[in-house]
Design an enzyme around this catalytic site. Structure first.
Site, PDB file in Angstrom:
ATOM      1  N   ALA A  66       0.857  -1.185   0.000  1.00 39.45           N
ATOM      2  CA  ALA A  66       0.000   0.000   0.000  1.00 39.45           C
ATOM      3  C   ALA A  66       0.892   1.233   0.000  1.00 39.45           C
ATOM      4  CB  ALA A  66      -0.874  -0.013   1.243  1.00 39.45           C
ATOM      5  N   GLY A 105       0.365  -5.180   0.626  1.00 40.43           N
ATOM      6  CA  GLY A 105      -0.754  -5.139  -0.314  1.00 40.43           C
ATOM      7  C   GLY A 105      -0.366  -5.686  -1.688  1.00 40.43           C
ATOM      8  N   GLU A 128       3.847  -5.912   7.150  1.00 43.76           N
ATOM      9  CA  GLU A 128       3.063  -4.852   7.802  1.00 43.76           C
ATOM     10  C   GLU A 128       3.342  -4.732   9.284  1.00 43.76           C
ATOM     11  OE1 GLU A 128       1.987  -6.877   5.496  1.00 43.76           O
ATOM     12  OE2 GLU A 128       0.520  -5.907   4.183  1.00 43.76           O
TER      13      GLU A 128
HETATM   14  N1  CAA Z   1       4.590   3.505   0.331  1.00 45.19           N
HETATM   15  C1  CAA Z   1       5.103   4.727   0.048  1.00 45.19           C
HETATM   16  N2  CAA Z   1       6.415   4.942  -0.203  1.00 45.19           N
HETATM   17  C2  CAA Z   1       7.223   3.881  -0.177  1.00 45.19           C
HETATM   18  C3  CAA Z   1       6.757   2.581   0.122  1.00 45.19           C
HETATM   19  C4  CAA Z   1       5.375   2.417   0.359  1.00 45.19           C
HETATM   20  N3  CAA Z   1       4.843   1.210   0.622  1.00 45.19           N
HETATM   21  N4  CAA Z   1       7.800   1.737   0.070  1.00 45.19           N
HETATM   22  C5  CAA Z   1       8.887   2.463  -0.223  1.00 45.19           C
HETATM   23  N5  CAA Z   1       8.543   3.764  -0.364  1.00 45.19           N
HETATM   24  C6  CAA Z   1       9.431   4.874  -0.749  1.00 45.19           C
HETATM   25  C7  CAA Z   1      10.499   5.135   0.312  1.00 45.19           C
HETATM   26  O1  CAA Z   1      10.027   6.020   1.291  1.00 45.19           O
HETATM   27  C8  CAA Z   1      11.623   5.728  -0.520  1.00 45.19           C
HETATM   28  O2  CAA Z   1      11.282   7.072  -0.755  1.00 45.19           O
HETATM   29  P1  CAA Z   1      12.448   8.172  -0.898  1.00 45.19           P
HETATM   30  O3  CAA Z   1      13.267   7.769  -2.064  1.00 45.19           O
HETATM   31  O4  CAA Z   1      11.710   9.439  -1.066  1.00 45.19           O
HETATM   32  O5  CAA Z   1      13.213   8.093   0.387  1.00 45.19           O
HETATM   33  C9  CAA Z   1      11.501   4.995  -1.854  1.00 45.19           C
HETATM   34  O6  CAA Z   1      10.166   4.456  -1.883  1.00 45.19           O
HETATM   35  C10 CAA Z   1      12.483   3.853  -2.032  1.00 45.19           C
HETATM   36  O7  CAA Z   1      12.410   3.021  -0.873  1.00 45.19           O
HETATM   37  P2  CAA Z   1      13.732   2.416  -0.196  1.00 45.19           P
HETATM   38  O8  CAA Z   1      14.759   3.471  -0.033  1.00 45.19           O
HETATM   39  O9  CAA Z   1      13.274   1.679   0.991  1.00 45.19           O
HETATM   40  O10 CAA Z   1      14.215   1.436  -1.342  1.00 45.19           O
HETATM   41  P3  CAA Z   1      14.842  -0.020  -1.220  1.00 45.19           P
HETATM   42  O11 CAA Z   1      15.112  -0.461  -2.590  1.00 45.19           O
HETATM   43  O12 CAA Z   1      15.945  -0.030  -0.227  1.00 45.19           O
HETATM   44  O13 CAA Z   1      13.684  -0.943  -0.606  1.00 45.19           O
HETATM   45  C11 CAA Z   1      11.460  -1.840  -0.410  1.00 45.19           C
HETATM   46  C12 CAA Z   1      12.506  -1.169  -1.329  1.00 45.19           C
HETATM   47  C13 CAA Z   1      11.961  -3.223  -0.010  1.00 45.19           C
HETATM   48  C14 CAA Z   1      10.185  -1.953  -1.184  1.00 45.19           C
HETATM   49  C15 CAA Z   1      11.287  -0.988   0.872  1.00 45.19           C
HETATM   50  O14 CAA Z   1      11.034   0.351   0.479  1.00 45.19           O
HETATM   51  C16 CAA Z   1      10.148  -1.410   1.735  1.00 45.19           C
HETATM   52  O15 CAA Z   1      10.314  -2.306   2.534  1.00 45.19           O
HETATM   53  N6  CAA Z   1       8.978  -0.757   1.620  1.00 45.19           N
HETATM   54  C17 CAA Z   1       7.850  -0.982   2.475  1.00 45.19           C
HETATM   55  C18 CAA Z   1       7.135  -2.241   2.119  1.00 45.19           C
HETATM   56  C19 CAA Z   1       5.933  -2.419   3.007  1.00 45.19           C
HETATM   57  O16 CAA Z   1       5.985  -2.242   4.200  1.00 45.19           O
HETATM   58  N7  CAA Z   1       4.822  -2.781   2.392  1.00 45.19           N
HETATM   59  C20 CAA Z   1       3.599  -2.930   3.113  1.00 45.19           C
HETATM   60  C21 CAA Z   1       2.873  -1.636   3.121  1.00 45.19           C
HETATM   61  S1  CAA Z   1       1.465  -1.675   4.169  1.00 45.19           S
HETATM   62  C22 CAA Z   1       0.313  -2.534   3.291  1.00 45.19           C
HETATM   63  O17 CAA Z   1       0.527  -2.962   2.224  1.00 45.19           O
HETATM   64  C23 CAA Z   1      -0.968  -2.656   4.042  1.00 45.19           C
HETATM   65  C24 CAA Z   1      -1.952  -3.544   3.426  1.00 45.19           C
HETATM   66  O18 CAA Z   1      -2.198  -4.594   3.922  1.00 45.19           O
HETATM   67  C25 CAA Z   1      -2.725  -3.089   2.275  1.00 45.19           C
END
Ligand code: CAA
Length: 693
Positions: A66, A105, A128
């Site tokens: 998400a 998500g 999450e």
């Molecule tokens: N939403 C919004 N922004 C996000 C994001 C997300 N889910 N995931 C990453 N970003 C943004 C980061 O803030 C970062 O922004 P900036 O460049 O402005 O700093 C950019 O994307 C790149 O992220 P990383 O620096 O972390 O890049 P990475 O390559 O090292 O890692 C990743 C990539 C593994 C996807 C890592 O970003 C990550 O773990 N993201 C979160 C994943 C997550 O928690 N997903 C679950 C979300 S909650 C959900 O989905 C609820 C549900 O049940 C519906």
């Protein structure tokens, strides 16, 4: 090609409807993606020229979850549930093609496809829990139906992604493909128009039948994770959702999951954890060092010192395939240090994380040496010698004459003046501090100490390198103790006063532990060793610590310090003798002891940290409040569900913190409590620390 939204387009190719998502950098499920997927699947489903629907993402990753930035805002556009329903109920096969990370998500969306294919490097997870929430788009109900209850619990409560091999073996994906698009198309053609009933994860029940037979599964699981998840709310909520898969219908389970999700997402703990997620990423950004600042390659490391720190630091580099020349004074110290490194790596073998061959390979990257001259060709040199300015200066003077032009020279000092160290070289712009935390192969925090003359290229290089070796870097200015220890010293000072004036070490530790830190200041001191920085030759019973050390109570390593330690289990118990000793000491100092409530103990330990954090900001030693929080979460175990000391201060209310500081200043008649100008100003402007991030 039809543009569905600015983030999704649809193209019919060879009888396959290709839905392409482009929402860089991580293809998060923002409104445009949800709207586009919903409408795109609908159109593709109605289009007779398409026999299957292929979902593919542009860029480095499949949907990574998400859009966390949308949390806490009013819902907009199509709900993810409607997207999922449209996909699951499509009359033609929907196939997700996965690269990078299918997270949160994203994985939940993939699980609503009828089929999933992925490239070998893909990762899959429901992380999450790290954001203080649960997989709220059907993940808790679908994942156990695919991989089984216990594996699903591990994935959701642990939050760690699994690889493509695991995914294939456990039914998360149907095939591993070499090329994402070609492989996805070939798979789509294979399943298109087969006329079979399309598989829907919601209908799977094989794993649930097995889990029902194991009546102790959930009790066992709760016990297993209790210590690791102390204080967090999401793990228990996830477990309850998974229990629902065994006692409720799928649709009822989804409803219950939604309710628990909504409760968590509105909680302060989740707000703190989401704040922390962005804080860690923000810490990488240095306003006057833009992203495109040139960096230099670091393909070899010189490590001075093979002790606990030197050994641990060097492990991070060889783990990434970077060769290390490691230097010691004597052969025995070198042999001992490398033996410890090997045995640390071998623990990974026992846990199945690496193979013995990989350990051999990593060990082969070490070049042991007794001669500093052998560092002449290294791209970067880190010293981890004794923490005394004269010794550090001597090492840097020598290094200046030995290191090649263009080598980065770093000190692992935990508190000393890096400018003074740099000043003995003719190249101070190549010098900086890299303060690793012990055990350096495990702890994620790295304070990158920017000295007055450190060049931007060097800073940018070390920030990038830190990420490569798995660390979370935070920039600190040059000040005694940098960010982390400077704040720690203030807490320690007050904790010592507390035991002099009325309470006992275990009372202070209990309060700090209950607040959520892994241990209190006295247990921590015992662990580090009470004799660190204590000199028996000059000790004159001037502090409680002096007296303990003089009595042979030097911390865990001697089996006793503030506490007594069980030699087998290392469990700690308060000691009557220590209590007597503290009472006697107070009396000798003429102190009238008094009672302290738990609330006051907490305030007296935590508020000086906040005040010192504000001073650090005032002096420009930290770039922003959230960097201080990243230091405390990663270096000292501050619970993420409280965001960090600066985030916590905002939740208490800065005006309340300020009022308490003034009250203690008045009560104690002690300038220790003098509020920082920054705190005073924030309160008078009606602002929070968060406003400064
Ligand atoms: N939403 C919004 N922004 C996000 C994001 C997300 N889910 N995931 C990453 N970003 C943004 C980061 O803030 C970062 O922004 P900036 O460049 O402005 O700093 C950019 O994307 C790149 O992220 P990383 O620096 O972390 O890049 P990475 O390559 O090292 O890692 C990743 C990539 C593994 C996807 C890592 O970003 C990550 O773990 N993201 C979160 C994943 C997550 O928690 N997903 C679950 C979300 S909650 C959900 O989905 C609820 C549900 O049940 C519906």
């Amino acid at each position: 090609m039809a543009v569905i939204t600015d983030m999704v387009d649809l193209n019919i190719q060879d009888g396959i409807a290709v839905l392409k998502i482009k929402n860089p950098p991580v293809n998060a499920l923002s409104k445009g993606v949800r709207d586009g997927l919903y409408e795109g699947v609908k159109q593709a489903n109605a289009d007779d020229s398409a026999k299957a629907i292929l979902i593919i993402c542009v860029g480095r990753t499949y949907i990574a979850g998400a859009d966390i930035k949308e949390f806490g805002r009013p819902p907009q556009g199509t709900s993810l549930f409607d997207v999922h329903k449209e996909m699951e109920n499509a009359s033609k096969p929907v196939i997700s093609t996965i690269q990078g990370t299918a997270l949160g998500g994203g994985l939940e969306t993939a699980l609503c496809s009828h089929y999933r294919v992925a490239v070998t490097s893909a990762k899959f997870g429901l992380p999450e829990v790290h954001l203080g929430i649960l997989p709220g788009a059907g993940g808790t109900q679908r994942l156990p139906r695919v991989v089984g209850v216990e594996k699903a619990l591990n994935m959701m409560v642990g939050g760690k992604p699994v690889n493509a091999k695991f995914a294939l073996e456990n039914g998360l994906i149907d095939e591993i493909v070499d090329d994402l698009f070609e492989g996805g198309m070939a798979f789509a053609k294979k399943v298109a128009g087969k006329g079979e009933v399309l598989p829907k994860v919601r209908d799977y029940d094989e794993h649930l039948v097995v889990a029902k037979a194991d009546t102790e599964l959930f009790d066992r699981y709760r016990k297993k994770i209790a210590r690791k998840t102390r204080g967090f709310d999401a793990p228990e909520a996830i477990i309850q959702c998974v229990e629902d898969t065994l006692r409720l219908s799928f649709d009822e389970g989804i409803k219950a999951e939604r309710n628990r999700f909504m409760k968590l997402v509105k909680s302060q703990k989740s707000e703190a954890q989401r704040y922390y997620f962005f804080a860690e990423r923000l810490a990488n950004k240095i306003p006057d060092v833009p992203k495109d600042t040139p960096t230099i390659p670091v393909n070899s490391l010189g490590m001075i010192g093979a002790g606990t720190m030197g050994g641990g630091i060097s492990m991070n580099f060889v783990s990434q395939g970077i060769p290390v020349v490691i230097v010691e004074h004597e052969q025995e110290a070198l042999d001992r240090g490398l033996a410890v490194v090997r045995s640390n790596f071998m623990r990974g073998v026992k846990r199945g994380r690496v193979t013995e061959e990989q350990v051999d390979q990593m060990m082969s990257l070490y070049k042991p040496s007794l001669n500093l001259e052998d560092l002449a060709d290294c791209d970067m040199i880190i010293e981890a010698v004794f923490e005394l300015m004269d010794i550090k200066k001597e090492v840097f003077t020598k290094l200046d004459g030995i290191a090649k032009e263009g080598a980065i020279l770093a000190t692992n000092s935990s508190a000393l003046d890096v400018d003074e160290i740099a000043s003995v070289t003719k190249r101070p712009e190549w010098v900086l501090g890299t303060h690793f935390f012990s055990p350096a192969n495990i702890m994620r925090l790295l304070e990158v100490v920017r000295a007055e003359k450190t060049s931007k290229t060097i800073l940018a290089t070390v920030m990038g390198l830190s990420k490569k070796i798995g660390k979370v870097p935070v920039v600190s200015g040059v000040c005694p103790g940098f960010i982390g220890n400077r704040i720690l010293f203030k807490r320690g000072e007050q904790a010592n006063k507390l035991i002099l004036e009325g309470t006992m070490p275990w009372n202070v530790d209990d309060v700090v532990y209950d607040f959520g830190l892994p241990m209190g200041p006295f247990a921590m001191a015992d662990l580090a060793g009470l004799d660190v920085g204590w000199d028996p030759r000059i000790s004159k019973s001037q502090t409680i610590r002096d007296v303990l050390c003089e009595n042979g109570r030097r911390g865990q390593k001697t089996g006793k310090g503030y506490y007594n330690y069980d030699p087998e289990t290392r469990a700690k118990t308060p000691d009557e003798g220590v209590k007597e000793l503290i009472l006697e000491f107070s009396e000798k100092m003429g102190i009238t002891r008094r009672e302290f409530s738990k609330e006051e103990i907490l305030q007296r330990c935590i508020y000086p940290m906040i005040n010192e954090g504000a001073r650090i900001l005032e002096e420009g030693m930290s770039q922003r409040p959230s960097d201080i929080d990243v230091v405390w979460v990663n270096g000292y175990g501050w619970p993420t569900y409280r965001g960090g000391p600066m985030f916590y201060a905002d939740t208490v209310g800065l005006e309340n913190v300020l009022a308490k500081l003034k009250e203690f200043q008045e009560k104690d008649q002690d300038d220790f409590w003098q509020p920082s100008a920054m705190l005073e100003k924030l309160v008078s402007d009606g602002k929070n620390f968060r406003d400064l991030n």
